[in-house]
Design an enzyme around this catalytic site. Sequence first.
Site, PDB file in Angstrom:
ATOM      1  N   GLU A 121      32.731  35.058  45.152  1.00 22.78           N
ATOM      2  CA  GLU A 121      32.448  35.595  46.978  1.00 22.78           C
ATOM      3  C   GLU A 121      31.358  35.928  46.864  1.00 22.78           C
ATOM      4  O   GLU A 121      30.697  35.504  47.656  1.00 22.78           O
ATOM      5  CB  GLU A 121      33.473  36.862  47.685  1.00 22.78           C
ATOM      6  CG  GLU A 121      34.836  35.984  47.761  1.00 22.78           C
ATOM      7  CD  GLU A 121      35.784  37.241  47.948  1.00 22.78           C
ATOM      8  OE1 GLU A 121      36.459  37.016  48.823  1.00 22.78           O
ATOM      9  OE2 GLU A 121      35.836  38.121  46.828  1.00 22.78           O
ATOM     10  N   GLU A 141      43.422  36.150  43.108  1.00 20.21           N
ATOM     11  CA  GLU A 141      43.609  37.349  43.854  1.00 20.21           C
ATOM     12  C   GLU A 141      45.190  36.742  44.332  1.00 20.21           C
ATOM     13  O   GLU A 141      46.179  37.910  44.498  1.00 20.21           O
ATOM     14  CB  GLU A 141      43.323  37.571  45.279  1.00 20.21           C
ATOM     15  CG  GLU A 141      41.501  38.085  45.059  1.00 20.21           C
ATOM     16  CD  GLU A 141      40.215  36.694  44.802  1.00 20.21           C
ATOM     17  OE1 GLU A 141      40.701  35.490  44.805  1.00 20.21           O
ATOM     18  OE2 GLU A 141      39.485  37.418  45.736  1.00 20.21           O
TER      19      GLU A 141
HETATM   20  N1  COA Z   1      38.631  44.969  38.094  1.00 20.73           N
HETATM   21  C1  COA Z   1      38.832  45.489  36.824  1.00 20.73           C
HETATM   22  N2  COA Z   1      38.411  45.586  35.525  1.00 20.73           N
HETATM   23  C2  COA Z   1      38.440  44.582  34.936  1.00 20.73           C
HETATM   24  C3  COA Z   1      38.728  43.828  35.590  1.00 20.73           C
HETATM   25  C4  COA Z   1      38.683  43.448  37.501  1.00 20.73           C
HETATM   26  N3  COA Z   1      38.742  42.666  38.158  1.00 20.73           N
HETATM   27  N4  COA Z   1      38.487  42.931  35.006  1.00 20.73           N
HETATM   28  C5  COA Z   1      38.308  42.488  33.803  1.00 20.73           C
HETATM   29  N5  COA Z   1      38.968  44.020  34.192  1.00 20.73           N
HETATM   30  C6  COA Z   1      38.550  45.239  32.499  1.00 20.73           C
HETATM   31  C7  COA Z   1      39.489  44.675  31.450  1.00 20.73           C
HETATM   32  O1  COA Z   1      40.701  45.438  32.658  1.00 20.73           O
HETATM   33  C8  COA Z   1      39.056  45.599  30.297  1.00 20.73           C
HETATM   34  O2  COA Z   1      38.791  46.479  30.914  1.00 20.73           O
HETATM   35  P1  COA Z   1      39.565  47.722  29.095  1.00 20.73           P
HETATM   36  O3  COA Z   1      38.515  47.343  27.947  1.00 20.73           O
HETATM   37  O4  COA Z   1      39.304  49.012  29.808  1.00 20.73           O
HETATM   38  O5  COA Z   1      40.822  47.367  29.190  1.00 20.73           O
HETATM   39  C9  COA Z   1      38.231  44.409  30.513  1.00 20.73           C
HETATM   40  O6  COA Z   1      37.614  44.261  31.607  1.00 20.73           O
HETATM   41  C10 COA Z   1      37.936  43.513  29.529  1.00 20.73           C
HETATM   42  O7  COA Z   1      39.534  42.364  30.302  1.00 20.73           O
HETATM   43  P2  COA Z   1      40.040  41.959  29.596  1.00 20.73           P
HETATM   44  O8  COA Z   1      41.347  41.537  30.478  1.00 20.73           O
HETATM   45  O9  COA Z   1      40.568  42.740  28.613  1.00 20.73           O
HETATM   46  O10 COA Z   1      39.520  40.782  29.014  1.00 20.73           O
HETATM   47  P3  COA Z   1      39.971  39.464  28.856  1.00 20.73           P
HETATM   48  O11 COA Z   1      39.428  38.514  28.299  1.00 20.73           O
HETATM   49  O12 COA Z   1      41.527  39.456  28.139  1.00 20.73           O
HETATM   50  O13 COA Z   1      40.652  38.837  30.611  1.00 20.73           O
HETATM   51  C11 COA Z   1      39.814  37.733  32.799  1.00 20.73           C
HETATM   52  C12 COA Z   1      39.205  37.643  30.773  1.00 20.73           C
HETATM   53  C13 COA Z   1      38.564  37.524  33.138  1.00 20.73           C
HETATM   54  C14 COA Z   1      40.943  36.913  32.255  1.00 20.73           C
HETATM   55  C15 COA Z   1      40.795  38.977  32.602  1.00 20.73           C
HETATM   56  O14 COA Z   1      40.439  40.001  32.534  1.00 20.73           O
HETATM   57  C16 COA Z   1      41.412  39.364  34.226  1.00 20.73           C
HETATM   58  O15 COA Z   1      42.082  38.305  34.634  1.00 20.73           O
HETATM   59  N6  COA Z   1      40.769  39.800  34.922  1.00 20.73           N
HETATM   60  C17 COA Z   1      41.165  39.974  36.782  1.00 20.73           C
HETATM   61  C18 COA Z   1      40.493  38.878  37.403  1.00 20.73           C
HETATM   62  C19 COA Z   1      41.138  38.899  38.589  1.00 20.73           C
HETATM   63  O16 COA Z   1      42.172  38.346  38.893  1.00 20.73           O
HETATM   64  N7  COA Z   1      40.112  38.707  39.923  1.00 20.73           N
HETATM   65  C20 COA Z   1      40.764  39.562  40.894  1.00 20.73           C
HETATM   66  C21 COA Z   1      40.470  40.303  41.201  1.00 20.73           C
HETATM   67  S1  COA Z   1      41.020  41.222  42.984  1.00 20.73           S
END
Ligand code: COA
Length: 268
Positions: A121, A141
């Site tokens: 976005e 989402e």
């Molecule tokens: N909000 C808050 N924290 C987030 C985040 C988000 N949207 N996306 C990632 N993080 C944080 C994780 O909680 C993690 O924090 P920690 O180290 O304190 O546990 C850190 O960022 C690293 O992310 P992690 O998930 O461990 O990395 P990964 O390589 O395993 O996965 C993604 C990467 C992008 C696939 C995964 O982080 C993810 O699915 N994020 C959410 C994406 C999403 O749904 N966005 C829309 C939100 S409305």
Amino acid sequence: METTSDQGDPRIRLEFDAPVAVLTVSRADKLNALDAAMVEALADACRRIERRDDIRAVILTGAEGKAFSAGGDIEAWSGEPPEDFGRFWVREGHEAFDRLARLRQPVIAVLNGHALGGGLELAACADLRIAEVHVKIGQPETGLGIIPGWSGTQRAVRRFGSQLVRRMALFGEVFAAEEALRLGLVDQVAKKGEGLSMARAIASTVAKRGPLATETTKMLVNMAEGEEVGRVGEALAGMLAANSAELREGISAFREKRPADFGKKSKD
Ligand code: COA
């Protein structure tokens, strides 16, 4: 390079390197996820950019890491009371993103990592998107049980088309950079680590174009897209009026405490 560090939240970094401003989402440990304070800082940064006549193009990117932005901070919004989610989280996100989309300078987004949810976005607010070859783009989402609330069902539809948004938002499809290019989600693909230099080269060509013509053309394109119909009409009319003899006469009359004489002065 001039860095503005007095802007409150260091996780939204704004550097002026005239004629270019670089806006960086800088929270790599959380994949550049955006919380409410960052959204506010983003709106503030846009206000600062708007006021700079020496800035002719803006580059928007993320601190180096896995993501350009992984979207809205899940921990932040999931803790909001339900009514406040709409009242503040969604609304304030819209205000900041609208401001970014309506910046007078063209904006080039450099997706140097994944752009997911609010990250896409955010990128959708830019006028041009460069994705580095390793990035992935999507709207996850609904998989979390929430809606894409920072204009992912609105501006994203206008910019990318409803079918693409359906594929990402309803079916969870995630696109790699090359496919995103083919589909029109991004405009260029760069090698890993080369997005910023590509953006700088493009920004320097933008800076040579007529600034007022570029600004008003951007307004008009935005208006055609339904981005800001009322505001653009008023802004363009306002620019015209602000330059008119009529206004000069109106202001003089006010200051001299006499009725305005438009018949005479408007011919000046
Ligand atoms: N909000 C808050 N924290 C987030 C985040 C988000 N949207 N996306 C990632 N993080 C944080 C994780 O909680 C993690 O924090 P920690 O180290 O304190 O546990 C850190 O960022 C690293 O992310 P992690 O998930 O461990 O990395 P990964 O390589 O395993 O996965 C993604 C990467 C992008 C696939 C995964 O982080 C993810 O699915 N994020 C959410 C994406 C999403 O749904 N966005 C829309 C939100 S409305």
